[in-house]
Structure formats: C-alpha cells, structure tokens
Design a protein around this motif. Sequence first.
Motif, short mmCIF file in Angstrom:
data_model
loop_
_atom_site.label_atom_id
_atom_site.label_comp_id
_atom_site.label_asym_id
_atom_site.label_seq_id
_atom_site.Cartn_x
_atom_site.Cartn_y
_atom_site.Cartn_z
N PRO A 101 9.21 -15.73 5.82
CA PRO A 101 8.68 -17.06 5.50
C PRO A 101 7.50 -17.03 4.52
N ASN A 102 6.80 -15.88 4.45
CA ASN A 102 5.62 -15.81 3.59
C ASN A 102 5.21 -14.34 3.37
N LYS A 103 4.18 -14.16 2.56
CA LYS A 103 3.68 -12.81 2.25
C LYS A 103 3.15 -12.12 3.50
N GLU A 104 2.51 -12.87 4.37
CA GLU A 104 1.95 -12.29 5.59
C GLU A 104 3.03 -11.63 6.44
N ALA A 105 4.17 -12.32 6.59
CA ALA A 105 5.26 -11.76 7.40
C ALA A 105 5.80 -10.47 6.78
N ILE A 106 5.86 -10.42 5.46
CA ILE A 106 6.31 -9.20 4.79
C ILE A 106 5.33 -8.07 5.06
N ALA A 107 4.03 -8.35 4.93
CA ALA A 107 3.01 -7.32 5.15
C ALA A 107 3.06 -6.80 6.58
N ILE A 108 3.24 -7.70 7.54
CA ILE A 108 3.29 -7.29 8.95
C ILE A 108 4.49 -6.38 9.21
N PRO A 156 -3.38 -9.56 6.85
CA PRO A 156 -3.18 -10.26 8.13
C PRO A 156 -3.90 -9.57 9.27
N GLY A 157 -4.44 -10.38 10.18
CA GLY A 157 -5.17 -9.82 11.31
C GLY A 157 -4.32 -8.88 12.14
N ARG A 158 -3.03 -9.17 12.24
CA ARG A 158 -2.16 -8.31 13.03
C ARG A 158 -2.05 -6.92 12.43
N VAL A 159 -2.08 -6.83 11.09
CA VAL A 159 -2.06 -5.52 10.42
C VAL A 159 -3.30 -4.73 10.81
N ALA A 160 -4.47 -5.39 10.75
CA ALA A 160 -5.71 -4.73 11.12
C ALA A 160 -5.71 -4.31 12.59
N GLU A 161 -5.19 -5.16 13.45
CA GLU A 161 -5.14 -4.84 14.88
C GLU A 161 -4.26 -3.63 15.15
N GLU A 162 -3.07 -3.59 14.52
CA GLU A 162 -2.18 -2.47 14.72
C GLU A 162 -2.76 -1.18 14.15
N HIS A 163 -3.49 -1.31 13.03
CA HIS A 163 -4.14 -0.12 12.48
C HIS A 163 -5.23 0.38 13.42
N ASP A 164 -5.99 -0.54 14.04
CA ASP A 164 -7.03 -0.12 14.99
C ASP A 164 -6.42 0.62 16.17
N VAL A 165 -5.28 0.14 16.65
CA VAL A 165 -4.60 0.83 17.76
C VAL A 165 -4.19 2.23 17.33
N LEU A 166 -3.62 2.35 16.12
CA LEU A 166 -3.23 3.66 15.60
C LEU A 166 -4.44 4.56 15.45
N HIS A 167 -5.52 4.02 14.88
CA HIS A 167 -6.75 4.79 14.68
C HIS A 167 -7.26 5.36 16.00
N ASN A 168 -7.32 4.52 17.03
CA ASN A 168 -7.81 4.98 18.33
C ASN A 168 -6.88 6.02 18.96
N ALA A 169 -5.57 5.84 18.76
CA ALA A 169 -4.62 6.82 19.28
C ALA A 169 -4.80 8.17 18.61
N LEU A 170 -5.02 8.15 17.29
CA LEU A 170 -5.22 9.40 16.57
C LEU A 170 -6.51 10.09 17.01
N LEU A 171 -7.56 9.32 17.18
CA LEU A 171 -8.82 9.90 17.66
C LEU A 171 -8.62 10.57 19.02
N LEU A 219 -1.08 -4.45 -7.21
CA LEU A 219 -1.96 -5.61 -7.31
C LEU A 219 -2.98 -5.72 -6.18
N GLY A 220 -2.74 -5.00 -5.07
CA GLY A 220 -3.53 -5.23 -3.87
C GLY A 220 -2.93 -6.39 -3.10
N TYR A 221 -3.20 -6.44 -1.80
CA TYR A 221 -2.59 -7.50 -0.98
C TYR A 221 -3.03 -8.88 -1.44
N THR A 222 -4.31 -9.04 -1.72
CA THR A 222 -4.85 -10.36 -2.02
C THR A 222 -4.18 -10.99 -3.24
#
Length: 211
Positions: A59-66, A124-139, A33-36
């Motif tokens: 407690p919610n969908k955001e916590a599951i996604a994180i 969730p913003g935390r998902v995006a933040e953690e992905h950015d950290v991973l992206h920079n580490a891979l680079l 379905l996609g996250y949204t």
Amino acid sequence: MSEADERPRRRQARGERRITQLLQAAASVFCALGYTASSTNAIAREAGVSPGTLYQFFPNKEAIAIELSAQMIKEMEATHGRVFTPETARLPLDRLIDEVTEPFIEFNSANPAFLALIKGSDAPGRVAEEHDVLHNALLERVTELLAVRTPSLSRTECALISEMSFAMFKTGLNLVMQHEGAERERYVRELKSMLYRYLAPAVGTEAVPAP
C-alpha cells in the motif's frame, strides 16, 4: 492435478516473483537515495512496473520497508545462529574474530539496504523496533560466547565487554561499507585488529580446551 487446480498455484508463484522483484528494486532505491528521499514511484521505475502494479502488493513505501527489513533480519538471525557456538568460543582469538565478524561483513556487503534503512531518520518505527530486538539478541549471544570462553569473568564483565566490542564493530562496519575492493579489505583488517587488541587482555589469545 487439474488445470483448474494449477491456475491458483501459477498465480501465487507469479505474485511471489513480483514481490521479490519489488523488494529487490526497493533495496536498490533505498541504497541510492536513502529511505527518506525514496518513493513508491522510484521503486516502481526501478522494478520496471507501473505504480498501479506496485500498489497491488504494497500500500505504501512503509510497508515495503517493513517487509524488506523483516526478510533481512530473518537472514541475519539465521547467520548468528550458525556463528555463536561453544566451538567458536574456544577457537584462538584471531580465528574467533574471523568466524564471528566475516559472516556479518559479508551480509552487510550483500545487503547494503540493511544499513540504509536503519540509518533513515524517518524509517518506520517497526523497522527500528525489530532492529532493536536483533541488536539485543546479538549482544546476548556475544555475552554467552565470552562466558563460555572465559568462565572466570562475571556475567556483568562479559556483558560490558560484549557491549564495547559490538559498538566497535558497528563503528568499524560503517567505515568498511564506505569503501570497495582492496580499500575495503584494509578496513576489514584494521577492524579485526582493533577487536583483537581490545579483547586479548580480557579473554586471552590461545585456543581454549573443551571442559
């Protein structure tokens, strides 16, 4: 160990199994379905539990996604720790590309929810933040690999080649993930060929002897 001591352990084990069950269900729902468009009710149905049971753990969908994203990122980090080594850097270019790309293609094939979460416009913003950290580490790891392979290149040149290669890989990976079976394999081969043609003039094609 007494029966009284065993009971908390059994409850903890059941709780861990339930969390795993819910995260697996969430991964399926996010992919479909996609996250949204996903909901806790849909995740509970996929897991075969009541919404009340789900809320005992999240407690919610955001916590599951994180939590799901954190687990997948941890696995991805373990993967790139095995891949980016000086030994890999010195391989013939075609083998180097195989060694670096195949684990990440396999990971994303086994975890399609990873891309589904990243692409979610309201993930969730935390998902995006953690992905950015991973992206920079891979680079950074790709840059280090290129520096080991071709010490004549400056750090700036290695970083630029790394960024361009990574962008190519991410674009190609999106196409790979849209196909299955033999068709997917054709896209994988084309992705590797594209990387080879781009990297060959800069880093050479032959194995590099250890210093």
